[in-house]
Design an enzyme around this catalytic site. Structure first.
Site, mmCIF file in Angstrom:
data_model
loop_
_atom_site.group_PDB
_atom_site.id
_atom_site.type_symbol
_atom_site.label_atom_id
_atom_site.label_comp_id
_atom_site.label_asym_id
_atom_site.label_seq_id
_atom_site.Cartn_x
_atom_site.Cartn_y
_atom_site.Cartn_z
ATOM 1 N N GLY A 49 0.784 -1.242 0.000
ATOM 2 C CA GLY A 49 0.000 0.000 0.000
ATOM 3 C C GLY A 49 0.808 1.280 0.000
ATOM 4 N N ASP A 108 -5.130 2.412 10.721
ATOM 5 C CA ASP A 108 -6.551 2.191 11.003
ATOM 6 C C ASP A 108 -6.692 1.836 12.482
ATOM 7 O OD1 ASP A 108 -9.223 1.554 10.902
ATOM 8 O OD2 ASP A 108 -9.026 -0.108 9.515
ATOM 9 N N VAL A 158 -11.202 3.066 2.441
ATOM 10 C CA VAL A 158 -10.749 3.879 1.315
ATOM 11 C C VAL A 158 -9.859 3.089 0.361
ATOM 12 C CG1 VAL A 158 -10.982 6.121 2.468
ATOM 13 C CG2 VAL A 158 -8.847 4.837 2.715
ATOM 14 N N ASP A 164 -5.703 -0.702 -1.809
ATOM 15 C CA ASP A 164 -6.482 -1.610 -2.652
ATOM 16 C C ASP A 164 -7.768 -2.067 -1.972
ATOM 17 O OD1 ASP A 164 -5.266 -3.315 -0.661
ATOM 18 O OD2 ASP A 164 -5.782 -5.010 -1.947
HETATM 19 P P1 5GP Z 1 -4.467 -1.453 11.016
HETATM 20 O O1 5GP Z 1 -3.634 -2.589 11.531
HETATM 21 O O2 5GP Z 1 -3.976 -0.093 11.447
HETATM 22 O O3 5GP Z 1 -5.931 -1.653 11.357
HETATM 23 O O4 5GP Z 1 -4.454 -1.517 9.441
HETATM 24 C C1 5GP Z 1 -3.315 -1.223 8.726
HETATM 25 C C2 5GP Z 1 -3.351 -1.787 7.341
HETATM 26 O O5 5GP Z 1 -4.663 -2.197 6.956
HETATM 27 C C3 5GP Z 1 -2.953 -0.731 6.341
HETATM 28 O O6 5GP Z 1 -1.552 -0.725 6.152
HETATM 29 C C4 5GP Z 1 -3.728 -1.162 5.104
HETATM 30 O O7 5GP Z 1 -2.999 -2.130 4.409
HETATM 31 C C5 5GP Z 1 -4.980 -1.793 5.654
HETATM 32 N N1 5GP Z 1 -6.108 -0.838 5.742
HETATM 33 C C6 5GP Z 1 -6.618 -0.250 6.831
HETATM 34 N N2 5GP Z 1 -7.644 0.557 6.517
HETATM 35 C C7 5GP Z 1 -7.769 0.491 5.188
HETATM 36 C C8 5GP Z 1 -8.650 1.133 4.242
HETATM 37 O O8 5GP Z 1 -9.532 1.939 4.550
HETATM 38 N N3 5GP Z 1 -8.457 0.804 2.939
HETATM 39 C C9 5GP Z 1 -7.505 -0.071 2.523
HETATM 40 N N4 5GP Z 1 -7.415 -0.308 1.224
HETATM 41 N N5 5GP Z 1 -6.662 -0.688 3.376
HETATM 42 C C10 5GP Z 1 -6.793 -0.395 4.686
#
Ligand code: 5GP
Length: 186
Positions: A49, A108, A158, A164
Site C-alpha cells: 500500500g 486504522d 478507502v 487496494d
Molecule cells: P491497522 O492494523 O492499522 O488496522 O491496518 C493497517 C493496514 O490495513 C494498512 O496498512 C492497510 O494495508 C490496511 N487498511 C486499513 N484501513 C484500510 C482502508 O480503509 N483501505 C484499505 N485499502 N486498506 C486499509
C-alpha cells in the site's frame, strides 16, 4: 480540487484529490529534510500500500536517504483488521544505529504499525519515527506513535493512491471511499 476528476467504477466519492496529496507530501518532505539533515535516514516502506506514497515522498525530499521495504500480511479481501500480522518480506539491511522512518499508507486500528514498531525497535535503530499518509478517526484505535500524518480521514474503507480492495484500485491517483456495494457483492 476533487471536482471534475473522472471517477472509476467502485468509487463512492473522492476524499482527497491528487493535487492536494502532492501539496501535503511537499510539506511533509520539508519537515523530514529538516529533521534528518545529513544523517541519511532509511525510509522503510510497508508493501504494497505505501509504494505510491513512498515514491512521491522520497522524490519530494532533497537530502541523501536510503530506502528499504517490508511486507506484512494484510486483510486479504476483508475490510477489517484481524490484528494478526505476519512478516512476509523483511528488510534487506541492518538498521542498528540508523535513523529509521517507517512510511505507512494508512493507520486504522494501529495494530499493524504497533507490531512493526515493536519488531524494528528490537533491532536498536538510533531512532524510529513514523510517517503515515492517512490516519482514520477511530475512537477505539490503539495509541500508536505516528510522528507525521498527511490527512486524518473518517472511519470508512478507502481505496486509491496505493490502497487496494481485493488487489484492485491501487493505481487511482486520488484517495476515495469504496462504494459499499462492491464489498456487499452487488
Ligand atoms: P491497522 O492494523 O492499522 O488496522 O491496518 C493497517 C493496514 O490495513 C494498512 O496498512 C492497510 O494495508 C490496511 N487498511 C486499513 N484501513 C484500510 C482502508 O480503509 N483501505 C484499505 N485499502 N486498506 C486499509
Amino acid at each position: 480540487m476533487t471536482d471534475g476528476e473522472p471517477r472509476a467504477d467502485g468509487v463512492a466519492r473522492i476524499l482527497i484529490g491528487d493535487q492536494e496529496i502532492q501539496l501535503r507530501i511537499g510539506e511533509m518532505a520539508i519537515a523530514l529534510d529538516a529533521t534528518y539533515g545529513d544523517d541519511v535516514p532509511l525510509l522503510v516502506g510497508v508493501l504494497n500500500g505505501a509504494v505510491t506514497f513512498m515514491t512521491d515522498l522520497m522524490r519530494a525530499m532533497t537530502i541523501a536517504l536510503e530506502i528499504d521495504f517490508m511486507a506484512v500480511s494484510s486483510y486479504g479481501a476483508a475490510t477489517q483488521s484481524s490484528g494478526v500480522v505476519r512478516i512476509l518480506k523483511d528488510l534487506d539491511r541492518e538498521i542498528e544505529g540508523r535513523r529509521v522512518v517507517v512510511v505507512e499508507d494508512i493507520v486504522d486500528s494501529g495494530l499493524t504499525l504497533q507490531y512493526l514498531l515493536d519488531v524494528l525497535e528490537r533491532r536498536n535503530p538510533r531512532d524510529l519515527r513514523v510517517v503515515a499518509l492517512l490516519k482514520k478517526e477511530k475512537p477505539n484505535a490503539i495509541a500508536v506513535q505516528v510522528d507525521h500524518i498527511g490527512f486524518t480521514i473518517p472511519d470508512e474503507f478507502v481505496i486509491g493512491y496505493g490502497l487496494d480492495y481485493a488487489g484492485k484500485y491501487r493505481n487511482l491517483p486520488y484517495v476515495a471511499v469504496l462504494d459499499p456495494r462492491i464489498y456487499a457483492g452487488e
